[in-house]
Motif scaffolding. Sequence first.
Motif, PDB file in Angstrom:
ATOM      1  N   SER A 203       8.736  14.136  -2.748  1.00  0.00           N
ATOM      2  CA  SER A 203       8.244  14.895  -1.238  1.00  0.00           C
ATOM      3  C   SER A 203       8.814  13.938  -0.597  1.00  0.00           C
ATOM      4  O   SER A 203       9.242  13.024  -0.324  1.00  0.00           O
ATOM      5  N   TYR A 204       8.881  14.390   1.071  1.00  0.00           N
ATOM      6  CA  TYR A 204       9.271  14.172   2.199  1.00  0.00           C
ATOM      7  C   TYR A 204       7.266  13.209   2.188  1.00  0.00           C
ATOM      8  O   TYR A 204       7.437  13.526   4.174  1.00  0.00           O
ATOM      9  N   THR A 205       6.422  13.091   1.575  1.00  0.00           N
ATOM     10  CA  THR A 205       5.430  12.803   1.801  1.00  0.00           C
ATOM     11  C   THR A 205       5.154  11.259   2.520  1.00  0.00           C
ATOM     12  O   THR A 205       6.405  10.735   2.400  1.00  0.00           O
ATOM     13  N   MET A 206       4.545  10.848   3.440  1.00  0.00           N
ATOM     14  CA  MET A 206       4.175   9.710   3.871  1.00  0.00           C
ATOM     15  C   MET A 206       3.367   8.339   2.310  1.00  0.00           C
ATOM     16  O   MET A 206       3.571   7.310   2.972  1.00  0.00           O
ATOM     17  N   GLY A 207       3.484   8.826   1.989  1.00  0.00           N
ATOM     18  CA  GLY A 207       2.921   8.089   0.847  1.00  0.00           C
ATOM     19  C   GLY A 207       1.648   7.161   1.222  1.00  0.00           C
ATOM     20  O   GLY A 207       0.470   7.088   2.339  1.00  0.00           O
ATOM     21  N   ARG A 208       1.797   5.392   0.785  1.00  0.00           N
ATOM     22  CA  ARG A 208       1.363   4.523   0.782  1.00  0.00           C
ATOM     23  C   ARG A 208       1.673   4.383   3.098  1.00  0.00           C
ATOM     24  O   ARG A 208       0.222   3.546   3.183  1.00  0.00           O
ATOM     25  N   MET A 209       1.982   4.729   3.772  1.00  0.00           N
ATOM     26  CA  MET A 209       2.185   4.265   5.020  1.00  0.00           C
ATOM     27  C   MET A 209       1.651   4.585   6.010  1.00  0.00           C
ATOM     28  O   MET A 209       1.319   4.198   6.592  1.00  0.00           O
TER      29      MET A 209
ATOM     30  N   LYS B 212      -0.662   1.817  13.423  1.00  0.00           N
ATOM     31  CA  LYS B 212       1.028   2.714  13.460  1.00  0.00           C
ATOM     32  C   LYS B 212       1.618   1.678  14.152  1.00  0.00           C
ATOM     33  O   LYS B 212       3.035   1.146  14.063  1.00  0.00           O
ATOM     34  N   GLU B 213       0.887   0.752  14.738  1.00  0.00           N
ATOM     35  CA  GLU B 213       1.656  -0.698  14.920  1.00  0.00           C
ATOM     36  C   GLU B 213       2.550  -1.343  13.910  1.00  0.00           C
ATOM     37  O   GLU B 213       4.132  -1.973  13.677  1.00  0.00           O
ATOM     38  N   LYS B 214       2.245  -1.292  12.873  1.00  0.00           N
ATOM     39  CA  LYS B 214       2.281  -1.725  11.781  1.00  0.00           C
ATOM     40  C   LYS B 214       3.029  -1.130  11.045  1.00  0.00           C
ATOM     41  O   LYS B 214       4.535  -1.502  10.655  1.00  0.00           O
ATOM     42  N   ARG B 215       2.723   0.054  11.374  1.00  0.00           N
ATOM     43  CA  ARG B 215       3.900   0.890  10.325  1.00  0.00           C
ATOM     44  C   ARG B 215       5.432   0.856  11.202  1.00  0.00           C
ATOM     45  O   ARG B 215       6.820   1.170  10.842  1.00  0.00           O
ATOM     46  N   ALA B 216       5.342   1.106  12.895  1.00  0.00           N
ATOM     47  CA  ALA B 216       6.846   0.033  13.377  1.00  0.00           C
ATOM     48  C   ALA B 216       6.922  -0.740  13.393  1.00  0.00           C
ATOM     49  O   ALA B 216       8.328  -0.839  13.104  1.00  0.00           O
ATOM     50  N   ARG B 217       6.129  -2.088  12.456  1.00  0.00           N
ATOM     51  CA  ARG B 217       7.239  -2.798  12.433  1.00  0.00           C
ATOM     52  C   ARG B 217       7.823  -2.748  11.489  1.00  0.00           C
ATOM     53  O   ARG B 217       9.240  -3.775  11.045  1.00  0.00           O
ATOM     54  N   VAL B 218       7.109  -1.773  10.293  1.00  0.00           N
ATOM     55  CA  VAL B 218       8.401  -2.046   8.857  1.00  0.00           C
ATOM     56  C   VAL B 218       9.148  -1.830   9.594  1.00  0.00           C
ATOM     57  O   VAL B 218      10.784  -2.235   9.093  1.00  0.00           O
ATOM     58  N   ILE B 219       9.386  -0.230   9.593  1.00  0.00           N
ATOM     59  CA  ILE B 219      10.828   0.634   9.988  1.00  0.00           C
ATOM     60  C   ILE B 219      11.647  -0.066  10.701  1.00  0.00           C
ATOM     61  O   ILE B 219      12.464   0.033  10.390  1.00  0.00           O
ATOM     62  N   GLY B 220      11.287  -1.175  11.836  1.00  0.00           N
ATOM     63  CA  GLY B 220      12.020  -1.796  12.760  1.00  0.00           C
ATOM     64  C   GLY B 220      12.899  -3.003  12.133  1.00  0.00           C
ATOM     65  O   GLY B 220      14.254  -2.915  12.004  1.00  0.00           O
ATOM     66  N   ASN B 221      11.712  -4.018  11.073  1.00  0.00           N
ATOM     67  CA  ASN B 221      12.586  -4.837   9.796  1.00  0.00           C
ATOM     68  C   ASN B 221      13.348  -4.423   8.727  1.00  0.00           C
ATOM     69  O   ASN B 221      14.282  -5.207   8.580  1.00  0.00           O
ATOM     70  N   ILE B 222      13.376  -3.200   7.917  1.00  0.00           N
ATOM     71  CA  ILE B 222      13.432  -2.475   7.274  1.00  0.00           C
ATOM     72  C   ILE B 222      14.979  -1.973   7.618  1.00  0.00           C
ATOM     73  O   ILE B 222      15.997  -2.193   7.473  1.00  0.00           O
ATOM     74  N   GLY B 223      15.020  -1.914   9.263  1.00  0.00           N
ATOM     75  CA  GLY B 223      16.404  -1.256  10.058  1.00  0.00           C
ATOM     76  C   GLY B 223      16.700  -2.355   9.578  1.00  0.00           C
ATOM     77  O   GLY B 223      18.149  -2.404  10.671  1.00  0.00           O
TER      78      GLY B 223
END
Length: 261
Positions: free
Chosen positions: A75-81, A86-97
């Motif tokens: 599935s495309y669910t957000m899971g534990r994300m 939200k601010e930490k979510r953006a940090r995770v995506i930015g750093n993994i990118g």
Amino acid sequence: MYLLLSLGIVLVVMFVCGAALGFAGSFIEGFIDGFHGDTNATWNPSDFYFAIGMCILSIACVILQIVFLRMRFASYTMGRMSLIPKEKRARVIGNIGMAMLGMGLLYCTISDPFFSNDEALRESFEWMAKHPVLSLIGMTFIEGTADLILYGGIMRELLEWKHRPQIIVPVFGLIIGLLSASFSNPVLAIPSAMAVMIQGYLYDYCRSVVPIIISDFFYWLIIILLIGVTIPAWFFFIAAVLIVPGAVIAIQTMEPYKPID
């Protein structure tokens, strides 16, 4: 089971669509050759057949997406994300990118497809260099389908069966790295295994393929932008500067929200 199902779907689509599109392609090629004549041809047959190949692969990906989503294999669910602010979510995506940008740069540093002995690989990258936007959209969709199967299907099942990411993720990365080496330059097994391990740990923490698909977008973005550009060997250090901090910060940010054994 998921891997065999995926392979079966791809083979059936390649056989059926390949026969249909191949027949149509031969007819169109003959029509165009007859229209232009022998001296005034202005089209490249290799580009045409590569486009047909991409169409077949895209059809296979659409069918795989439908099967895996409708059958609830992934599935495309957000899971534990969804548990992360939200601010930490953006940090995770930015750093993994950032880490995957480094992986793409590492790929370009150690391998130049235009010097490959594989003619199909050279022609593929030539087409991608001519059509960067279409290539980025297409490769993101293809990688997204692979992510849905590999992480959302296979790795999810493995982690639910036995939550030992310290064993499952490295072994999974090594297997995918060896498989990729069998179809390309053996040296590329190293970045392939590293990328799968980084994304595997990310999936274990977030249980969502969404940030993984976003990170693959950055990976192909840097590769497509650098097609045909000679990269000096010392760019390896720039790649390391992007990969290591990006992956470490992304994982550390998610540490408080990871599943408990």
